[in-house]
Design a protein around this motif. Structure first.
Motif, PDB file in Angstrom:
ATOM      1  N   ALA A   1      83.767  17.136  72.729  1.00 22.52           N
ATOM      2  CA  ALA A   1      85.012  16.610  72.162  1.00 22.52           C
ATOM      3  C   ALA A   1      85.024  16.754  70.646  1.00 22.52           C
ATOM      4  N   ALA A   2      83.870  16.560  70.024  1.00 22.47           N
ATOM      5  CA  ALA A   2      83.782  16.719  68.570  1.00 22.47           C
ATOM      6  C   ALA A   2      84.084  18.158  68.171  1.00 22.47           C
ATOM      7  N   ARG A   3      83.757  19.123  69.061  1.00 17.72           N
ATOM      8  CA  ARG A   3      84.042  20.532  68.788  1.00 17.72           C
ATOM      9  C   ARG A   3      85.455  20.924  69.230  1.00 17.72           C
ATOM     10  N   LYS A   4      86.160  19.945  69.821  1.00 23.28           N
ATOM     11  CA  LYS A   4      87.497  20.177  70.391  1.00 23.28           C
ATOM     12  C   LYS A   4      87.466  21.173  71.549  1.00 23.28           C
ATOM     13  N   SER A   5      86.309  21.213  72.229  1.00 22.15           N
ATOM     14  CA  SER A   5      86.198  22.016  73.454  1.00 22.15           C
ATOM     15  C   SER A   5      86.578  21.105  74.620  1.00 22.15           C
ATOM     16  N   TRP A   6      87.874  20.943  74.813  1.00 18.99           N
ATOM     17  CA  TRP A   6      88.353  19.904  75.711  1.00 18.99           C
ATOM     18  C   TRP A   6      88.030  20.173  77.165  1.00 18.99           C
ATOM     19  N   ASP A   7      88.038  21.419  77.597  1.00 15.10           N
ATOM     20  CA  ASP A   7      87.690  21.711  78.992  1.00 15.10           C
ATOM     21  C   ASP A   7      86.229  21.341  79.271  1.00 15.10           C
ATOM     22  N   ASP A   8      85.346  21.649  78.320  1.00 11.83           N
ATOM     23  CA  ASP A   8      83.935  21.286  78.482  1.00 11.83           C
ATOM     24  C   ASP A   8      83.766  19.770  78.453  1.00 11.83           C
ATOM     25  N   ALA A   9      84.518  19.113  77.577  1.00 10.12           N
ATOM     26  CA  ALA A   9      84.435  17.653  77.493  1.00 10.12           C
ATOM     27  C   ALA A   9      84.899  17.017  78.796  1.00 10.12           C
ATOM     28  N   VAL A  10      85.995  17.521  79.361  1.00 14.88           N
ATOM     29  CA  VAL A  10      86.510  16.992  80.632  1.00 14.88           C
ATOM     30  C   VAL A  10      85.461  17.142  81.731  1.00 14.88           C
ATOM     31  N   ALA A  11      84.830  18.303  81.804  1.00  8.02           N
ATOM     32  CA  ALA A  11      83.835  18.542  82.849  1.00  8.02           C
ATOM     33  C   ALA A  11      82.643  17.596  82.704  1.00  8.02           C
ATOM     34  N   ALA A  12      82.170  17.387  81.485  1.00 12.90           N
ATOM     35  CA  ALA A  12      81.011  16.511  81.265  1.00 12.90           C
ATOM     36  C   ALA A  12      81.352  15.053  81.562  1.00 12.90           C
ATOM     37  N   TYR A  13      82.486  14.570  81.054  1.00 13.34           N
ATOM     38  CA  TYR A  13      82.895  13.188  81.316  1.00 13.34           C
ATOM     39  C   TYR A  13      83.122  12.944  82.811  1.00 13.34           C
ATOM     40  N   ARG A  14      83.720  13.917  83.487  1.00  7.20           N
ATOM     41  CA  ARG A  14      83.994  13.751  84.920  1.00  7.20           C
ATOM     42  C   ARG A  14      82.679  13.626  85.699  1.00  7.20           C
ATOM     43  N   SER A  15      81.704  14.473  85.365  1.00  8.55           N
ATOM     44  CA  SER A  15      80.408  14.420  86.056  1.00  8.55           C
ATOM     45  C   SER A  15      79.698  13.094  85.772  1.00  8.55           C
ATOM     46  N   ALA A  16      79.782  12.614  84.537  1.00  9.36           N
ATOM     47  CA  ALA A  16      79.156  11.337  84.186  1.00  9.36           C
ATOM     48  C   ALA A  16      79.778  10.202  84.985  1.00  9.36           C
ATOM     49  N   ASN A  17      81.093  10.192  85.100  1.00  9.09           N
ATOM     50  CA  ASN A  17      81.774   9.124  85.834  1.00  9.09           C
ATOM     51  C   ASN A  17      81.501   9.198  87.331  1.00  9.09           C
ATOM     52  N   ASP A  18      81.305  10.430  87.848  1.00 11.54           N
ATOM     53  CA  ASP A  18      80.980  10.560  89.273  1.00 11.54           C
ATOM     54  C   ASP A  18      79.611   9.945  89.575  1.00 11.54           C
ATOM     55  N   LEU A  19      78.658  10.096  88.660  1.00  9.06           N
ATOM     56  CA  LEU A  19      77.313   9.539  88.870  1.00  9.06           C
ATOM     57  C   LEU A  19      77.278   8.029  88.650  1.00  9.06           C
ATOM     58  N   ASP A  20      77.977   7.568  87.620  1.00  4.59           N
ATOM     59  CA  ASP A  20      77.933   6.136  87.277  1.00  4.59           C
ATOM     60  C   ASP A  20      79.318   5.715  86.782  1.00  4.59           C
ATOM     61  N   PRO A  21      80.214   5.345  87.698  1.00  5.01           N
ATOM     62  CA  PRO A  21      81.577   4.981  87.310  1.00  5.01           C
ATOM     63  C   PRO A  21      81.596   3.813  86.324  1.00  5.01           C
ATOM     64  N   LYS A  22      82.067   4.075  85.121  1.00  6.46           N
ATOM     65  CA  LYS A  22      82.139   3.039  84.089  1.00  6.46           C
ATOM     66  C   LYS A  22      83.453   3.178  83.331  1.00  6.46           C
ATOM     67  N   ALA A  23      83.957   2.081  82.840  1.00  7.12           N
ATOM     68  CA  ALA A  23      85.234   2.080  82.134  1.00  7.12           C
ATOM     69  C   ALA A  23      85.189   2.985  80.907  1.00  7.12           C
ATOM     70  N   GLN A  24      84.079   2.975  80.182  1.00  5.70           N
ATOM     71  CA  GLN A  24      83.983   3.788  78.973  1.00  5.70           C
ATOM     72  C   GLN A  24      84.028   5.278  79.306  1.00  5.70           C
ATOM     73  N   TYR A  25      83.304   5.665  80.380  1.00  8.33           N
ATOM     74  CA  TYR A  25      83.320   7.072  80.783  1.00  8.33           C
ATOM     75  C   TYR A  25      84.741   7.482  81.187  1.00  8.33           C
ATOM     76  N   GLN A  26      85.425   6.613  81.918  1.00  9.15           N
ATOM     77  CA  GLN A  26      86.785   6.914  82.370  1.00  9.15           C
ATOM     78  C   GLN A  26      87.753   6.976  81.199  1.00  9.15           C
ATOM     79  N   LEU A  27      87.570   6.085  80.223  1.00  6.03           N
ATOM     80  CA  LEU A  27      88.436   6.094  79.046  1.00  6.03           C
ATOM     81  C   LEU A  27      88.295   7.409  78.282  1.00  6.03           C
ATOM     82  N   ASP A  28      87.048   7.842  78.081  1.00  5.45           N
ATOM     83  CA  ASP A  28      86.827   9.098  77.361  1.00  5.45           C
ATOM     84  C   ASP A  28      87.327  10.297  78.172  1.00  5.45           C
ATOM     85  N   LEU A  29      87.183  10.228  79.494  1.00  4.96           N
ATOM     86  CA  LEU A  29      87.712  11.293  80.347  1.00  4.96           C
ATOM     87  C   LEU A  29      89.228  11.375  80.213  1.00  4.96           C
TER      88      LEU A  29
END
Length: 319
Positions: A45-73
Motif C-alpha cells: 500500500a505504501a508503494r501504491k501497489s493496490w492489487d498486491d495490497a488487496v491480495a496480501a490483506y485478503r490472505s491475512a484476513n482469511d487466516l485470522d479474521p480481524k477488524a483491522q485486517y478487514q479495514l485495511d482490505l
C-alpha cells in the motif's frame, strides 16, 4: 437426581461450545502468518501497489479474521476501484462483535457512507420480441432487467437474449456517482431459406475443343514418332543400297521408309487441323452462353486414342 442430570447436560453443552470455538480459532502459526501478510500488504500500500495490497490483506484476513485486517482490505479495494466489494467488507467491520474495535468501526462507517454516494448504478431495459422473458447478463453475470444495480466504475458488457433466439448487445462505461440506463432492443432472427445451388447445365462447354486438342496432340505425337522411324529407315536403306538405286530384294524396305514418311506427313497435317479446330471451338462453343444439352455420361465418354501399325497410322475416338 433430576437436578444432577440437568447440570451434567449443561456442562456437556458448554464443553461442546468451547471445543467448537477452539477448533474455529486460528492457530498460533496462522496468526503469525497472517500478521506477516498484513505487514506485506501495508508495504504494498505504501508503494501504491493496490492489487498486491488487496491480495496480501485478503490472505491475512482469511487466516485470522480481524477488524483491522478487514479495514485495511476495504481501503485497498477502494483504491483499486473495487468499490462494491469494498463497501461489503467495510460493512462487515461496522457490524463486527470483536472487542476493542470502536476506532476501526468508526473509520469503516465513514467510508461506507462515502461509498454509498460514489458507487454508480446501471439499469438495463429490454424491449422488442420476447422482452418479458429475456435473460440479461452484465459482464457474464445475471442481472435483473429494470432494476438499478450497483457496479464498479469502468466498462461493462451487457447482453440480452430472448426465448426465440433474439439477442442484443451493448457496452457502457460507468463513472463514479453515475446512474445510467441502457436499453436493448431484441429483434427476432429472420429465417431465410438457403438458396439452392443452380445446376451448371447452361453456358458454353470446352468438351468439343478439348476433343479437338486431344486429336491434334495425339496426331502430332504420332507424326513425330513416324518421322523418326522414317529417318531411321531411310538411313538403313541407303546403307543397304549403297546409292540411289536399290536391288529388288530391298523393295520392301524402301516401301516401309516411304510409308513412314507418308504417315508422318499425314499425322502432322491432322495434328495441325486438330489444333486449329480446337482454337476455333474454344472461341465459339467454349464461350457460348446458350444452355448445354450434353449429359454427364456423354462428357465422361469422350476420348481419343492414336493407332499405329505396320504401314498405317490412325486415330480412334468416342465423341
Amino acid at each position: 437426581m433430576l437436578g444432577s442430570r440437568k447440570l451434567a447436560a449443561v456442562l456437556a453443552a458448554g464443553l461442546l461450545l468451547v471445543s467448537a470455538d477452539a477448533l474455529a480459532a486460528p492457530s498460533v502459526k496462522e496468526k503469525a502468518d497472517a500478521k506477516q501478510l498484513w505487514t506485506k500488504g501495508k508495504q504494498a500500500a505504501a508503494r501504491k501497489s493496490w492489487d498486491d495490497a488487496v491480495a496480501a490483506y485478503r490472505s491475512a484476513n482469511d487466516l485470522d479474521p480481524k477488524a483491522q485486517y478487514q479495514l485495511d482490505l476495504g481501503r485497498a479495494l477502494v483504491e483499486a476501484g473495487a468499490l462494491v466489494e469494498a463497501e461489503e467488507v467495510l460493512s462487515g467491520v461496522v457490524e463486527t462483535k470483536e472487542p476493542n474495535t470502536q476506532k476501526a468501526k468508526a473509520v469503516a462507517a465513514k467510508l461506507v457512507k462515502d461509498l454509498g454516494t460514489r458507487i454508480p448504478t446501471l439499469k438495463v431495459e429490454v424491449k422488442g420480441d420476447g422482452a418479458a422473458q429475456a435473460k440479461v447478463t452484465v459482464d457474464g453475470n445475471p442481472a435483473t432487467p429494470g432494476a438499478d444495480i450497483r457496479y464498479d466504475p469502468g466498462k461493462h458488457e451487457i447482453v440480452a437474449k430472448g426465448p426465440n433466439g433474439a439477442e442484443a448487445k451493448d457496452s457502457v462505461s460507468l463513472a463514479e456517482k453515475e446512474n445510467a440506463t441502457v436499453t436493448l432492443n431484441l429483434v427476432a432472427p429472420v429465417k431465410t431459406d438457403e438458396p439452392k445451388a443452380e445446376e451448371s447445365g447452361g453456358g458454353g462447354t470446352m468438351i468439343p475443343a478439348g476433343i479437338a486438342y486431344g486429336v491434334g496432340g495425339a496426331a502430332l505425337g504420332v507424326g513425330a514418332a513416324l518421322g523418326i522411324l522414317a529417318f531411321q529407315k531411310t538411313d538403313e536403306v541407303e546403307e543397304l543400297c549403297g546409292g540411289t538405286t536399290c536391288p529388288k530384294e530391298y523393295a520392301d524396305e524402301v516401301d516401309t521408309a516411304k510409308d513412314y514418311g507418308t504417315g508422318s506427313t499425314v499425322a502432322f497435317a491432322i495434328g495441325g487441323l486438330g489444333v486449329v479446330a480446337g482454337l476455333i471451338l474454344t472461341f465459339t462453343v467454349g464461350m457460348d452462353d446458350s444452355p448445354s444439352s450434353e449429359s454427364e455420361e456423354e462428357k465422361k465418354a469422350a476420348k481419343v486414342t492414336p493407332i499405329i501399325g505396320p504401314g498405317f497410322v490412325g486415330i480412334s475416338g468416342i465423341y
